[in-house]
Motif scaffolding. Structure first.
Motif, mmCIF file in Angstrom:
data_model
loop_
_atom_site.group_PDB
_atom_site.id
_atom_site.type_symbol
_atom_site.label_atom_id
_atom_site.label_comp_id
_atom_site.label_asym_id
_atom_site.label_seq_id
_atom_site.Cartn_x
_atom_site.Cartn_y
_atom_site.Cartn_z
ATOM 1 N N SER A 258 0.759 -1.450 -0.093
ATOM 2 C CA SER A 258 0.266 -0.073 -0.065
ATOM 3 C C SER A 258 0.882 0.864 0.003
ATOM 4 C CB SER A 258 -1.020 0.123 1.333
ATOM 5 O OG SER A 258 -1.729 1.723 0.999
ATOM 6 N N ALA A 259 0.465 1.916 -0.306
ATOM 7 C CA ALA A 259 1.145 3.670 -0.698
ATOM 8 C C ALA A 259 0.785 4.438 0.395
ATOM 9 C CB ALA A 259 0.645 4.688 -2.171
ATOM 10 N N ILE A 260 -0.095 4.376 1.035
ATOM 11 C CA ILE A 260 -0.800 4.661 2.309
ATOM 12 C C ILE A 260 -0.954 4.104 4.357
ATOM 13 C CG2 ILE A 260 -2.702 6.043 1.383
ATOM 14 C CD1 ILE A 260 -5.081 4.465 2.171
ATOM 15 N N ALA A 261 -1.010 5.066 4.832
ATOM 16 C CA ALA A 261 -0.991 5.082 6.340
ATOM 17 C C ALA A 261 -1.823 3.538 6.492
ATOM 18 C CB ALA A 261 -0.536 5.957 7.380
ATOM 19 N N THR A 262 -1.305 2.999 7.138
ATOM 20 C CA THR A 262 -2.377 2.060 7.763
ATOM 21 C C THR A 262 -2.962 2.279 8.778
ATOM 22 O OG1 THR A 262 -1.087 0.295 7.114
ATOM 23 C CG2 THR A 262 -2.456 -0.164 9.417
ATOM 24 N N ILE B 124 -1.036 -4.696 0.374
ATOM 25 C CA ILE B 124 -2.819 -4.960 -0.136
ATOM 26 C C ILE B 124 -3.303 -5.484 -0.612
ATOM 27 C CG2 ILE B 124 -4.560 -4.066 -1.871
ATOM 28 C CD1 ILE B 124 -2.210 -2.119 -2.816
ATOM 29 N N SER B 125 -4.607 -6.145 0.742
ATOM 30 C CA SER B 125 -5.551 -7.213 0.898
ATOM 31 C C SER B 125 -6.714 -7.211 0.026
ATOM 32 C CB SER B 125 -5.689 -7.314 2.083
ATOM 33 O OG SER B 125 -6.461 -6.016 2.401
ATOM 34 N N ALA B 126 -7.531 -8.227 0.869
ATOM 35 C CA ALA B 126 -8.877 -8.569 0.152
ATOM 36 C C ALA B 126 -10.173 -9.129 1.021
ATOM 37 C CB ALA B 126 -8.829 -9.129 -1.014
ATOM 38 N N HIS B 127 -9.717 -8.177 2.662
ATOM 39 C CA HIS B 127 -10.703 -8.659 3.250
ATOM 40 C C HIS B 127 -11.576 -7.795 3.046
ATOM 41 C CE1 HIS B 127 -9.482 -6.296 6.285
ATOM 42 N NE2 HIS B 127 -8.062 -6.002 6.020
ATOM 43 N N CYS B 128 -11.355 -6.333 2.729
ATOM 44 C CA CYS B 128 -12.924 -5.689 2.797
ATOM 45 C C CYS B 128 -12.838 -3.924 1.701
ATOM 46 C CB CYS B 128 -12.822 -4.836 4.500
ATOM 47 S SG CYS B 128 -14.162 -3.500 5.188
ATOM 48 N N PRO B 129 -13.544 -5.142 1.307
ATOM 49 C CA PRO B 129 -13.478 -3.714 -0.063
ATOM 50 C C PRO B 129 -13.523 -1.865 0.437
ATOM 51 C CG PRO B 129 -15.049 -5.512 -0.527
ATOM 52 C CD PRO B 129 -14.759 -5.923 0.739
ATOM 53 N N GLY B 130 -11.966 -1.440 0.131
ATOM 54 C CA GLY B 130 -12.364 0.154 0.457
ATOM 55 C C GLY B 130 -11.498 0.225 1.701
ATOM 56 N N GLU B 131 -11.169 -0.627 2.086
ATOM 57 C CA GLU B 131 -10.102 -0.859 3.606
ATOM 58 C C GLU B 131 -8.768 -1.612 3.226
ATOM 59 O OE1 GLU B 131 -10.498 0.842 6.039
ATOM 60 O OE2 GLU B 131 -12.237 2.086 5.360
ATOM 61 N N ASN B 132 -8.820 -2.187 1.691
ATOM 62 C CA ASN B 132 -7.548 -3.699 2.081
ATOM 63 C C ASN B 132 -6.718 -2.692 1.650
ATOM 64 O OD1 ASN B 132 -9.108 -5.899 1.619
ATOM 65 N ND2 ASN B 132 -9.799 -5.347 -0.434
ATOM 66 N N GLY B 133 -5.839 -1.401 1.336
ATOM 67 C CA GLY B 133 -5.236 -0.806 1.774
ATOM 68 C C GLY B 133 -4.618 0.165 2.966
ATOM 69 N N ARG B 134 -5.225 -0.023 3.998
ATOM 70 C CA ARG B 134 -5.828 0.974 5.338
ATOM 71 C C ARG B 134 -5.758 0.390 6.154
ATOM 72 N NH1 ARG B 134 -9.465 5.777 5.676
ATOM 73 N NH2 ARG B 134 -11.593 5.038 5.339
ATOM 74 N N ALA B 135 -5.899 -0.559 6.273
ATOM 75 C CA ALA B 135 -6.713 -1.805 7.257
ATOM 76 C C ALA B 135 -5.725 -3.161 7.063
ATOM 77 C CB ALA B 135 -8.017 -2.545 7.331
ATOM 78 N N ILE B 136 -5.890 -3.662 8.671
ATOM 79 C CA ILE B 136 -5.238 -4.588 8.624
ATOM 80 C C ILE B 136 -6.646 -5.953 9.070
ATOM 81 C CG2 ILE B 136 -3.678 -6.434 10.039
ATOM 82 C CD1 ILE B 136 -1.744 -4.755 8.378
ATOM 83 N N GLY B 137 -6.355 -6.864 8.336
ATOM 84 C CA GLY B 137 -7.402 -7.726 8.004
ATOM 85 C C GLY B 137 -7.018 -9.064 8.740
ATOM 86 N N ILE B 138 -7.791 -9.306 10.023
ATOM 87 C CA ILE B 138 -7.812 -10.670 11.005
ATOM 88 C C ILE B 138 -8.479 -11.627 10.993
ATOM 89 C CG2 ILE B 138 -7.106 -11.783 13.224
ATOM 90 C CD1 ILE B 138 -5.542 -9.442 13.772
ATOM 91 N N GLU B 139 -8.287 -12.753 10.270
ATOM 92 C CA GLU B 139 -9.308 -14.074 10.107
ATOM 93 C C GLU B 139 -9.486 -14.950 11.304
ATOM 94 O OE1 GLU B 139 -12.020 -14.373 8.258
ATOM 95 O OE2 GLU B 139 -11.751 -13.542 6.434
ATOM 96 N N ASN B 140 -10.720 -14.783 12.318
ATOM 97 C CA ASN B 140 -10.084 -15.868 13.006
ATOM 98 C C ASN B 140 -11.801 -17.298 12.710
ATOM 99 O OD1 ASN B 140 -9.221 -14.531 15.625
ATOM 100 N ND2 ASN B 140 -10.464 -13.053 14.407
#
Length: 388
Positions: A66-70, A142-158
């Motif tokens: 990602s180019a932007i801050a988490t 850059i992830s695929a866990h939450c559209p719109g937040e994939n470049g600035r949110a760390i996604g944790i699946e439980n």
């Protein structure tokens, strides 16, 4: 696992300048943005099982940094069975099943989330490169866990399904440990932890699990040694034009209440963008290019309500409470069931159980957190439990 995620969050790339500061990764070979400011490496991340250690498949396509801050952590449940096999072997099996589903079923390049926590408390790297980025503490994959937040949110699946059941202690203990490490490395706080449905229309992370989030945040807060002065009075969900969720429906109800011609759909459409930006301009708030619901925007938009209230704001509260598991009926009138549900929510977050929709209570209703929640360890609420 959910199938409503996007692969590469191109909208985030566009917002960061057409992806000019993104970098590609093939396998484990990374090139980093020269502008990234790395945090001091965390020397104790060996407890996270890396992609190489669990023998992950290589990504099908180049991945991006990602180019932007988490700015947040988003917690999920996997909607997988609540197994009683708590072994490391089961955790590795889970990681493979998840990756296969995401790559072969969803057509993604790799596992969607950054990290996975098993019911036995094992923590595994999800998307390749996530552990390396966590160690550096500069930018996330850059992830695929939450559209719109994939470049600035760390996604944790439980691992598991937590609509009516709660996770085992081993899982929650490891989730706390992981969140603490993420916060330290990325400069985040416990109040930056959210649930998936705060930014997406979904049943994830499950009503029973979500009910534990105030305690999850308190445990992370304590482990980080954060002072109460570092906690904002209210940390609202920073909704913006790239997300859809029950909280977006709340915003649309409130905009309609304020006189705007918007459709209550949960989708952050063009009319909602225009209305949010107009509200910001009219109230002397900095107009955000992406119509982000900033703290001043939320705090001028929500009306304080008592038990005599009726209309769109009450409908908004009832809808989101019902979505999150409370036994309320959407009537538009502030009835006894709505008041009881609000009191229960207030108790969860350490607020006075008066049943009134104060600004702080609104913040908890839409998925945010309040300073009162971190003052001390609160006992179990006396109000009704969410319905099964």
């Amino acid at each position: 696992m959910h199938v409503d995620h996007s692969e590469v969050d191109r909208r985030t790339l566009l917002r960061a300048g057409l992806g000019a500061a993104t970098v590609a990764v093939v396998g484990s070979e990374l090139a980093f943005p020269t502008s990234a400011q790395a945090a001091a490496p965390d020397a104790d991340l060996d407890w996270i099982i890396s992609c190489d250690e669990w023998a992950a498949r290589p990504p099908k396509d180049p991945l991006s940094v990602s180019a932007i801050a988490t700015n947040k952590i988003i917690v999920h449940h996997m909607a997988f069975p609540n197994v009683t096999d708590y072994s490391r072997e089961q955790a590795v099996k889970l990681a493979h099943e998840c990756q296969d589903l995401h790559m072969d079923g969803n057509g993604w390049s790799d596992t969607g989330q950054h990290f996975t926590v098993s019911r036995g408390g094992y923590v595994l790297e999800g998307r390749r490169g996530s552990l390396e980025r966590l160690e550096a503490g500069d930018r996330q994959m850059i992830s695929a866990h939450c559209p719109g937040e994939n470049g600035r949110a760390i996604g944790i699946e439980n691992e598991g399904t937590y609509v009516t059941e709660t996770p085992p202690k081993a899982l929650t203990d490891s989730l706390v440990k992981l969140c603490v490490s993420i916060c330290r490395q990325y400069g985040l706080h416990a109040h930056d932890i959210f649930g998936h449905w705060d930014f997406r229309t979904t049943e994830c992370p499950g009503a029973a699990f979500y009910r534990q989030f105030p305690e999850l945040r308190r445990r992370v807060h304590a482990a980080l040694g954060t002072t109460l002065g570092e906690v904002p009075a209210r940390r609202w969900p920073d909704l913006w034009r790239f997300v859809n969720s029950p909280s977006v429906r709340v915003v649309q109800h409130l905009l309609a209440f304020r006189g705007y011609a918007v459709t209550v759909s949960g989708t952050f459409d063009a009319a909602t963008v225009a209305a949010v930006q107009d509200w910001q301009a009219r109230n002397g708030i900095a107009v955000d290019v992406d119509a982000t619901l900033t703290t001043p925007t939320w705090e001028t938009l929500v009306p304080e309500l008592d038990q005599h209230a009726t209309g769109a704001p009450v409908t908004a509260v009832q809808e989101i409470l019902a979505t999150k598991g409370y036994a309320v009926t959407v009537t538009g009138a502030y009835d006894h069931a709505t008041r009881a549900a609000v009191q229960d929510l207030q108790a969860l977050h350490g607020l006075p159980r008066n049943g009134k929709l104060s600004t702080s209570t609104w913040c908890t209703v839409v998925g945010g957190s309040v300073r009162e929640s971190f003052r001390r360890r609160w006992g179990a609420p006396r109000g009704p439990r969410p319905r099964s």
